[in-house]
Design a protein around this motif. Structure first.
Motif, short mmCIF file in Angstrom:
data_model
loop_
_atom_site.label_atom_id
_atom_site.label_comp_id
_atom_site.label_asym_id
_atom_site.label_seq_id
_atom_site.Cartn_x
_atom_site.Cartn_y
_atom_site.Cartn_z
N ASP A 110 1.14 -1.00 -0.20
CA ASP A 110 -0.29 -0.31 -0.15
C ASP A 110 1.11 0.82 -0.17
N PRO A 111 0.62 2.26 -0.61
CA PRO A 111 1.59 3.10 -1.22
C PRO A 111 1.26 4.37 0.67
N TYR A 112 0.13 4.32 0.78
CA TYR A 112 0.03 4.87 2.08
C TYR A 112 0.79 4.54 3.66
N PHE A 113 0.30 3.27 3.37
CA PHE A 113 1.02 2.33 4.57
C PHE A 113 1.76 1.30 4.20
N PRO A 114 2.73 1.48 3.90
CA PRO A 114 3.46 0.92 3.16
C PRO A 114 3.56 -1.17 4.32
N LEU A 115 3.97 -0.28 5.58
CA LEU A 115 4.43 -2.13 6.34
C LEU A 115 2.60 -2.59 6.67
N SER A 116 1.71 -2.56 6.02
CA SER A 116 0.71 -3.01 6.58
C SER A 116 0.65 -3.98 5.82
N GLY A 117 0.00 -4.77 5.99
CA GLY A 117 0.13 -5.77 5.21
C GLY A 117 0.71 -7.12 4.97
N ASN A 118 0.81 -7.77 5.28
CA ASN A 118 2.56 -8.75 4.74
C ASN A 118 2.36 -9.32 3.23
N GLY A 119 3.47 -10.02 2.34
CA GLY A 119 3.24 -10.98 1.16
C GLY A 119 3.02 -12.38 2.06
N GLY A 120 2.66 -13.22 0.70
CA GLY A 120 3.14 -14.44 0.56
C GLY A 120 1.75 -15.71 1.37
N TYR A 121 0.98 -14.65 1.81
CA TYR A 121 -0.15 -16.05 2.36
C TYR A 121 -1.02 -14.56 2.69
N HIS A 122 -2.34 -15.74 2.20
CA HIS A 122 -4.41 -15.05 2.83
C HIS A 122 -4.56 -15.81 4.21
N VAL A 123 -4.65 -14.93 5.11
CA VAL A 123 -5.42 -15.44 6.60
C VAL A 123 -6.46 -15.97 6.51
N GLY A 124 -7.02 -17.17 6.14
CA GLY A 124 -8.36 -17.86 6.03
C GLY A 124 -9.53 -16.85 7.11
N HIS A 125 -8.97 -17.85 8.25
CA HIS A 125 -9.69 -17.66 9.71
C HIS A 125 -8.16 -16.87 10.99
N TYR A 126 -9.26 -16.53 11.58
CA TYR A 126 -9.01 -16.02 12.78
C TYR A 126 -9.55 -16.53 14.06
N ASP A 127 -8.87 -16.94 15.16
CA ASP A 127 -9.73 -17.55 16.32
C ASP A 127 -8.70 -17.18 17.58
N LEU A 128 -8.96 -16.18 18.19
CA LEU A 128 -8.55 -14.78 18.77
C LEU A 128 -9.16 -15.94 20.14
N THR A 129 -8.57 -15.96 21.45
CA THR A 129 -8.51 -16.24 22.26
C THR A 129 -8.34 -14.73 23.31
N LEU A 130 -9.14 -13.80 23.59
CA LEU A 130 -8.06 -12.86 25.03
C LEU A 130 -8.59 -13.18 26.55
N ARG A 131 -7.60 -12.18 27.18
CA ARG A 131 -8.47 -12.20 28.59
C ARG A 131 -7.73 -10.90 28.86
N TYR A 132 -9.04 -10.16 29.19
CA TYR A 132 -8.21 -8.36 29.82
C TYR A 132 -8.70 -8.14 31.23
N ASP A 133 -7.71 -7.51 31.60
CA ASP A 133 -7.65 -7.19 33.52
C ASP A 133 -7.99 -5.01 33.13
N ILE A 134 -9.16 -5.33 33.30
CA ILE A 134 -9.41 -3.96 33.30
C ILE A 134 -8.12 -2.33 34.22
N ALA A 135 -8.82 -3.19 35.18
CA ALA A 135 -7.97 -1.86 36.69
C ALA A 135 -5.78 -2.32 35.95
N GLY A 136 -5.57 -3.08 35.57
CA GLY A 136 -4.85 -2.80 35.17
C GLY A 136 -4.03 -3.30 33.52
N ARG A 137 -5.09 -2.83 32.97
CA ARG A 137 -4.71 -2.88 31.90
C ARG A 137 -3.87 -3.79 30.91
N HIS A 138 -3.74 -5.05 31.27
CA HIS A 138 -3.49 -5.95 30.79
C HIS A 138 -4.31 -6.99 30.28
#
Length: 475
Positions: A51-79
């Motif tokens: 991308d000419p405006y954000f040259p490091l955004s995205g990557n070459g060589g592969y396509h991601v078909g699916h993301y499985d994201l497991t997140l745990r957020y501690d609000i007080a500690g912002r962790h």
């Protein structure tokens, strides 16, 4: 996206506020073949999508078909503790590839079942698998990480990504922010399905894209599961967390609606959100069937953010939206979310279209005609910011959310409407939204569609309104 007028750096007028089970590739992954060969024998995936405006955004060589994201957020500690499992397909032989990840500490990376070497290089997580991945091969990448996610600052000075709030986080990723909370192929050209599992302190709600799959509470924490099966660019993903009042219902068209509203915004938001089914039905008549299974809104109390964003299936508002903003972000579900730009330079295909949807809605619901809105804008003097740069070539990432992209982009569509007439104009809008559904588009493709549909030569019109510097001749 709708920018708020309180952010002069974005150059908006008061009319404009900034604002998965797999869909296209199977979730199951083949194991890496032992015959793939040593990593040194393969090739290296590019560190950006070009991308000419954000040259490091995205990557070459592969396509991601699916993301499985497991997140745990501690609000007080912002962790944040996270695990991301990416199911991808190599588009070339890969001895090494990059993921976009800003900040956060990576503790392990595996490719297939084998540990992979990794290192950090700015926003790039550089991964070297034990064996090269053959071209055309599906593979799975698992990244474990943790830390305090922080937003990035966009070229126009606004925050983007995981933005902490007093009761959680406002998570809006356009254009760069997805990488602040999960490793991604972070460019609109790469669209994927998503699963989210988000654990937060009991009493808080975590809202993501798609349909809710359930929640459970144990030991003082609640886990929420979400799934978006339709292709989605990483910048449209959210995992917004807060103290929300929620409501769920199904529209007459079968769309599952989930709204989450901060109690501090509930009174102001209620009359506008009540109109969401009617707005979606109206836009469906104009643009074609609603492109997703789910809809809704997240209305947060985030006074320091300054914009709303068209997060897929569930737009995200920093405060109670007005009706125009609701229309704008809902229109983005067709223009920007379902049909995404191929490069950020073409963002007028998102913002000009959503802005013109506001004009059309006003015209058909007792407000000013689109012509009157056009005329009021055109009356601005040549030195006005509206004419600062052409919407089809904003010049840099600093300008992609500026007034010319929104307002002059909408003016371009109005000039097209005048040139071809209402019948062909609305045929073009519908054909664009349905013909590129779940994919991408470019300005050149839109021009060809308009010419083919109308039978008229329209290149001069688009050149004048999209690419000519300064105030165009009205004719």
């Amino acid at each position: 996206m709708t920018p708020a007028p309180r952010q002069p750096a974005r150059g908006r007028t008061t009319v404009l506020r900034r604002e998965a089970v797999l869909a296209t590739v199977p979730v199951a992954v083949a194991a890496l073949l032992a015959a793939a060969g040593p990593a040194s024998a393969g090739t290296v995936g590019a560190s950006g999508a070009g991308d000419p405006y954000f040259p490091l955004s995205g990557n070459g060589g592969y396509h991601v078909g699916h993301y499985d994201l497991t997140l745990r957020y501690d609000i007080a500690g912002r962790h944040l503790d996270g695990k991301a499992v990416l199911t991808a397909r190599a588009t070339q032989r890969l001895s090494r590839f990059d993921l976009d990840l800003h900040g956060l500490k990576v503790t392990s990376v595996t490719v297939g079942r084998s540990p992979a070497a990794f290192r950090r290089d700015g926003q790039e997580l550089v991964v070297t698998p034990r064996q090269a991945v053959p071209a055309g091969r599906s593979f799975r990448v698992t990244v474990a990480y943790h830390g305090t996610p922080k937003p990035v600052t966009d070229p126009d000075g606004s925050p983007d990504g995981w933005i902490p709030t007093d009761d959680g986080a406002f998570v809006a990723g356009e254009p760069q922010g997805a990488m602040t909370w999960f490793p991604a192929n972070n460019h609109p050209r790469d669209k994927s399905s998503y699963d989210f599992t988000i654990t937060v302190p009991e009493g808080r709600t975590a809202v993501a894209n798609g349909v809710p799959l359930g929640q459970r509470t144990a030991h003082g924490r609640t886990t929420f599961r979400w799934r978006e099966t339709r292709p989605m660019a990483a910048y449209l993903a959210t995992a917004t967390i807060g103290t929300f009042k929620t409501e769920r219902y199904t529209t007459p068209d079968g769309i599952q609606v989930y709204n989450a509203v901060d109690p501090r915004e509930a009174r102001a938001a209620a009359p506008v959100l009540k109109k969401l089914p009617a707005v979606l039905a109206w836009e469906s008549r104009l643009f074609g069937p609603y492109p997703f299974r789910a809809a809704g809104a997240v209305v947060d109390h985030a006074p320091d953010v300054g914009y709303a964003l068209e997060t897929q299936t569930r737009p995200l508002y920093d405060s109670a939206p007005g009706l125009g903003t609701l229309v704008h972000e809902s229109a983005h579900q067709w223009f920007g979310d379902s049909v995404s730009p191929t490069v950020w330079k073409d963002i007028w295909l998102n913002e000009g279209f959503a802005t013109y949807a506001e004009w059309l809605y006003a015209e058909q619901h007792g407000g000013d005609s689109a012509q009157k809105t056009f005329d009021a804008l055109y009356a601005r003097p040549a030195g006005d910011g509206l004419w600062a740069y052409p919407p089809g070539d904003p010049g840099s990432g600093e300008n992609i959310f500026g007034t010319p992209v929104y307002a002059r982009g909408a003016m371009t569509l109005h000039q097209l409407r005048r040139a071809v007439g209402d019948r062909d104009f609305f045929r073009v809008l519908r054909a664009w939204a349905t013909g590129h559904r779940g994919g991408h588009g470019t300005t050149a493709q839109f021009v060809r569609l308009a010419e083919r549909t109308s039978g008229k030569r329209l290149q001069p019109l688009f050149h004048t309104w999209l690419y000519t510097k300064g105030k165009p001749d009205k004719a």
